[in-house]
Scaffold this motif. Structure first.
Motif, PDB file in Angstrom:
ATOM      1  N   ARG A  28       0.834  -1.195   0.000  1.00  0.00           N
ATOM      2  CA  ARG A  28       0.000   0.000   0.000  1.00  0.00           C
ATOM      3  C   ARG A  28       0.879   1.260   0.000  1.00  0.00           C
TER       4      ARG A  28
ATOM      5  N   THR B  29      -0.584 -10.861  -5.475  1.00  0.00           N
ATOM      6  CA  THR B  29      -1.584 -10.668  -4.439  1.00  0.00           C
ATOM      7  C   THR B  29      -0.928  -9.994  -3.240  1.00  0.00           C
ATOM      8  N   PRO B  30      -1.425  -8.838  -2.827  1.00  0.00           N
ATOM      9  CA  PRO B  30      -0.765  -8.096  -1.759  1.00  0.00           C
ATOM     10  C   PRO B  30      -0.851  -8.795  -0.406  1.00  0.00           C
TER      11      PRO B  30
ATOM     12  N   ILE C  56      -2.417  -8.487   2.080  1.00  0.00           N
ATOM     13  CA  ILE C  56      -3.756  -8.665   2.627  1.00  0.00           C
ATOM     14  C   ILE C  56      -4.169 -10.146   2.622  1.00  0.00           C
ATOM     15  N   PHE C  57      -3.772 -10.876   1.545  1.00  0.00           N
ATOM     16  CA  PHE C  57      -4.127 -12.288   1.466  1.00  0.00           C
ATOM     17  C   PHE C  57      -3.349 -13.135   2.454  1.00  0.00           C
TER      18      PHE C  57
ATOM     19  N   THR D  61      -2.598 -12.265   5.501  1.00  0.00           N
ATOM     20  CA  THR D  61      -3.300 -12.233   6.780  1.00  0.00           C
ATOM     21  C   THR D  61      -4.625 -12.983   6.672  1.00  0.00           C
ATOM     22  N   VAL D  62      -5.291 -12.846   5.521  1.00  0.00           N
ATOM     23  CA  VAL D  62      -6.549 -13.572   5.314  1.00  0.00           C
ATOM     24  C   VAL D  62      -6.304 -15.065   5.465  1.00  0.00           C
ATOM     25  N   ASP D  63      -5.237 -15.516   4.778  1.00  0.00           N
ATOM     26  CA  ASP D  63      -4.945 -16.949   4.823  1.00  0.00           C
ATOM     27  C   ASP D  63      -4.602 -17.423   6.227  1.00  0.00           C
TER      28      ASP D  63
ATOM     29  N   HIS E 275     -10.503 -18.863  -1.489  1.00  0.00           N
ATOM     30  CA  HIS E 275      -9.434 -17.869  -1.578  1.00  0.00           C
ATOM     31  C   HIS E 275      -8.804 -17.825  -2.956  1.00  0.00           C
TER      32      HIS E 275
ATOM     33  N   TYR F 116      -9.555 -10.625  -7.608  1.00  0.00           N
ATOM     34  CA  TYR F 116      -8.725  -9.465  -7.256  1.00  0.00           C
ATOM     35  C   TYR F 116      -7.812  -9.094  -8.419  1.00  0.00           C
TER      36      TYR F 116
ATOM     37  N   ASP G 275      -6.804   0.509  -2.566  1.00  0.00           N
ATOM     38  CA  ASP G 275      -7.099   0.462  -1.132  1.00  0.00           C
ATOM     39  C   ASP G 275      -8.493  -0.109  -0.914  1.00  0.00           C
TER      40      ASP G 275
ATOM     41  N   ALA H 147     -13.311 -11.816   3.447  1.00  0.00           N
ATOM     42  CA  ALA H 147     -12.683 -12.902   4.197  1.00  0.00           C
ATOM     43  C   ALA H 147     -13.383 -13.082   5.527  1.00  0.00           C
TER      44      ALA H 147
END
Lengths: 571, 100
Positions: free
Chosen positions: A271, A553-554, A556-557, A559-561, B5, B12, B77, B87
């Motif tokens: 970001r 994939t930033p 963010i994924f 942490t999602v994972d 995912h 995405y 963002d 998620a």
């Protein structure tokens, strides 16, 4: 107080600050030496990118180039800013996600090959070296005019300063020094521009003064009356195909410059990489939208104050005599009538102005206060030194990190790597100084070549590495070599008078494209060769394809994972 | 890694690519089209004190470039937030944080 004394005080003051920061931000490990510990905030990184990248060419040469090229000067304006769109959208976020130290790091890992890494490292050194030569020349010009020293002495002073804060501070020191240097250089650029805009048009904002007054029309008419080219009409200095090619080469080259790309490794996350690209362009656009205004104002003032003036009277003007003594301004009474006249013909034109002095001379021409003249000198030095230090670090990390550590001595200790890094910066400074004293061409032009080489070698390899999962080692290496060799050879042949001393260029242009735009052809060849070769050879291994997936994939994924118990990729 | 995912990542990336494509079209229009390819015809159109193509070439395109990058950062963002929101949907709290 004299201009010289004021300049000396301002230069010593600003240099004192730079050196203090270099010492304060002293690097203790390789992460802070190469990527400033990855903790630079986005806005500060934006300012550092702006200073890193706006060089002596932007500060000293560009407005002058535009003043002489008129409309076609847009190749520099759009070319050097449009590249940030490519950088922000296509490269920066993904390189940050990849997150190592250098550009060859990415190329080497993505193409699972130390040969690719070595080729990228050599391209980095080559590009940075071409570029740094122009910076050192810029430093020499500023010193020779304002401190009345020899250009060589000026270059040596500059070398000593850069060496100190770069060797000691590494990337961390350089980053914070560059943030300060940005503010010095932008103030130095804006203050005289505002004063002159107000003087000439009554509007203090240069950008608006250019658009909302008739100054550009007046200059254009003045030039036509003197038999010069029309200022605001397109394609007077360059053909349309050349404007297209040079603009594209500079845009893509900007996106492929290793010392700029590296700056996106220094922020916290993906970001921040996106936002710092935006901030960088805001900071850059402040100067880049002012430059065309300065170009118009300076040219108008110069013609108005020198044309038809008796030559003896002109020589009594202080700035005229001082610049004449540096050899960058030449007054010759060719027709013997005692008056100066500007004409479009080389044989009758009596005032020859080196493009590099437009910005530096402008405050004096407009009779601004000595303090502002001194400030411009300090700004020019800030621009040249900040870029030089970024380039030196890029060169030294290509040698010490990519070649020494990653290729030859993978088990070198942290302390050894730091030592080699510092030694390499020191050697790079000596080399840069040599080129500053014996420059291969004028500042703006030399820098443009670095962009062509970056466009033709690194940009396609990085882009394909992110967006084409099927791109493999064989394709990338052959593409880089093709682009680099083609562009390098073409530039050598087209610039043979300056480089080998031949009386005429070996070839004049390639399909109407000049040396500055030839990088575009090199880039296209690189893309084509990469594509064809990669499709004819084996696909990259699965783990590389997974890595590409991961870059796209930033965080963010990640942490999602982990939140949902997914398995995080490691590479 | 769940199939869900995988699908989110695909989505995405697709949205990212579409956004990049659209912004690059604008980038090309203001620089190559307005300032170079259409330079001659646009020279006859006046933009305040200067011809329109001159303005695009030396001022306007740079301003558009700045806007493009900030717009991209802002949109990405939002895309990031959307993904985290989703998620959460798939794991614990249905309906919260979904926006598109």
């Amino acid at each position: 107080m004299s201009v010289e004394a004021l300049t000396l005080i301002l230069v010593i003051l600003t240099f004192g600050i730079y050196i203090y920061i270099g010492w304060w931000a002293k690097a203790r490990d390789t992460a802070s030496f190469y990527v400033a510990g990855k903790e630079i905030p986005a806005v500060a990184n934006g300012a550092a990118i702006a200073a890193d990248w706006m060089s002596a060419a932007s500060f000293i040469s560009m407005a002058g180039l535009i003043a002489f090229m008129g409309y076609d000067g847009t190749v520099y304006l759009m070319g050097w800013t449009g590249g940030y769109v490519l950088l922000a959208l296509l490269l920066a976020p993904y390189l940050r996600k990849f997150g190592r130290y250098t550009v060859p790091d990415f190329i080497g890992d993505r193409y699972y090959s130390n040969s690719a890494r070595a080729v990228a490292a050599i391209a980095t050194i080559f590009i940075s070296l071409t570029y740094v030569a122009g910076q050192m020349r810029g430093v020499g010009i500023v010193f020779s005019r304002y401190l009345q020293v020899d250009i060589a002495v000026g270059v040596i002073i500059g070398m000593a300063i850069v060496a100190f804060f770069a060797v000691l501070g590494g990337m961390k020191g350089i980053t914070w020094t560059q943030v300060v240097q940005y503010f010095v250089l932008i103030l130095a650029y804006l203050i005289p521009a505002i004063a002159i805009a107000f003087q000439l048009t009554g509007n203090p904002i240069p950008q608006l003064a250019l658009t909302f007054s008739d100054i550009a029309q007046r200059l254009s008419q003045l030039q036509v009356d003197l038999g010069l080219k029309e200022y605001i009409a397109p394609f007077q200095s360059l053909s349309a195909v050349n404007v297209f090619a040079v603009t594209l080469a500079l845009m893509v080259g900007t996106a492929g410059l290793p010392h700029v790309i590296v700056r996106f490794y220094t922020v916290k996350n993906v970001r921040s990489a996106r936002w710092s690209a935006g901030w960088a362009l805001v900071f850059i656009a402040l100067l880049y939208t002012t430059a065309p205004a300065i170009g118009v104002f300076a040219k108008y003032n110069l013609i108005e104050s020198l044309n038809a003036k008796p030559i003896e009277e002109a020589r009594q003007i202080e700035w005229v005599s001082k610049w004449e003594s540096t050899g960058l301004l030449k007054l010759e009474d060719k027709n013997g009538d005692g008056n100066l006249s500007f004409t479009g013909d080389k044989n009758t034109n009596e005032v020859t102005i080196d493009r590099d002095i437009i910005v530096l001379a402008t405050p004096e021409v407009a009779k601004l206060a000595p303090f502002i003249i001194a400030l411009v000198a300090a700004g020019g030095l800030a621009a040249a030194l900040s870029t030089a230090s970024g380039l030196l670090l890029a060169m030294s990390s290509a040698v010490s990190h990519d070649l020494y550590y990653r290729v030859f001595r993978p088990n070198a200790s942290e302390a050894q790597r730091l030592k080699v890094g510092r030694l390499m910066i020191f050697l790079a400074v000596l080399l840069a100084g040599y080129f500053g004293i014996k420059p291969p061409g004028f500042v703006g032009e030399v820098v443009a070549f670095a962009f062509g080489l970056a466009a033709a070698s690194l940009f396609p390899a990085i882009l394909l590495g992110i967006f084409d999962k099927r791109m493999n080692r064989e394709g990338a290496i052959s593409g880089i070599l093709t682009g680099l060799l083609f562009t390098g050879i073409m530039i050598l042949l087209m610039r043979s008078p300056q480089i080998f001393g031949t009386s005429a260029p070996v070839i004049k242009d390639f399909l109407g494209i000049s040396a500055q735009g030839i990088g575009v052809v090199g880039m296209l060849l690189n893309f084509i060769v990469s594509f064809v070769v990669s499709r004819a050879t084996e696909a990259p291994p699965q783990e590389i394809q997974d890595m590409v997936e991961d870059i796209r994939t930033p965080e963010i994924f990640d942490t999602v994972d982990s939140n949902t118990g997914g398995v995080r990729h490691s590479h | 890694m769940s199939a869900n995912h995988e699908q989110q990542k695909q989505e995405y990336w697709k949205k990212n690519i579409a956004l990049i494509r659209n912004l690059l079209i604008i980038w090309a229009v203001v620089s190559y089209l307005a300032a170079i390819i259409l330079a001659k015809p646009f020279s006859d159109i006046q933009f305040f004190g200067v011809p329109l193509s001159f303005w695009f070439a030396q001022q306007g395109s740079i301003l558009v470039f700045v806007v493009l990058i900030f717009y991209y950062a802002k949109r990405m963002d939002r895309l990031d937030q959307m993904i985290t929101g989703k998620a959460e949907v798939s794991s614990t709290k249905p309906g919260k944080g979904v926006s598109s």
